[in-house]
Motif scaffolding. Structure first.
Motif: not given
Length: 204
Positions: A110-122
């Motif tokens: 889940a950490e990656s499943a949250v981190e990747v979209p957050l990085r995308t949004a940034q």
């Protein structure tokens, strides 16, 4: 073709093949699709800068072009990272419920499943900021392309944040969940403000 092969060739696919995979296959999903949409939106902003630069070269405009190219290079790989993160998350969820390590595996995935979209949004946020800065450096005949590009990036940002909302509850603790949701809300509000400024300036 399995998912791993599909990931490796995502940017080499024909556009129609990518579209059909989105329509019929588990992956690519909304995260990868958002990355592609944002990348195309950024390309429209860069189009306005490049074509304006061809007519009247300036150092300030070139700096924006260079920044946009750097953003594009960082954004594009996240489509495949999103697919990989989703595969890992689904593999963790699919483990036998009697497996003592299942819950820890879910939290880790889940950490990656949250981190990747957050990085995308940034990066989408940075692309919107670039579109805002570019407004004064794009000739009038290309403004509609740039504004359309900003709208695509804005929609992509909101789309990819849906993955943060969906997966934050699977993080290992409440503090991690709250940090992810706080970041989500900040990015969403900033994106809305930036798009409003961009479209307002274009209509003046």
């Amino acid at each position: 073709m399995n998912m791993t092969e599909q990931v490796d060739g995502l940017w080499q696919q024909r556009l129609s093949d990518f579209r059909d995979a989105v329509a019929c296959e588990p992956m690519p999903g909304c995260g990868a699709t958002a990355v592609v949409s944002a990348d195309l939106g950024l390309a429209l902003v860069l189009k306005g800068l490049h074509l304006s630069q061809q007519h009247h070269a300036s150092g300030a405009r070139q700096a924006l072009i260079d920044e946009g190219a750097s953003l594009k290079n960082r954004l594009s790989p996240l489509a495949e990272e999103d697919v990989a993160a989703f595969e890992a998350f689904m593999a963790a969820v699919g483990r036998d419920e009697s497996d003592d390590g299942r819950q820890d595996a879910i939290h880790e995935a889940a950490e990656s499943a949250v981190e990747v979209p957050l990085r995308t949004a940034q990066l989408c946020d940075a692309a919107l900021a670039l579109a805002h800065q570019a407004g004064d450096h794009i000739e009038a005949q290309f403004v509609s392309d740039a504004v359309a590009g900003a709208r695509l990036v804005h929609a992509a940002l909101h789309g990819v944040l849906l993955n943060v909302s969906a997966n934050a509850g699977q993080l290992g603790n409440d503090a991690a969940r709250d940090r992810a949701l706080h970041a989500r809300d900040g990015l969403a509000h900033r994106a809305d403000a930036l798009l409003s400024t961009i479209t307002g300036a274009a209509s003046d």
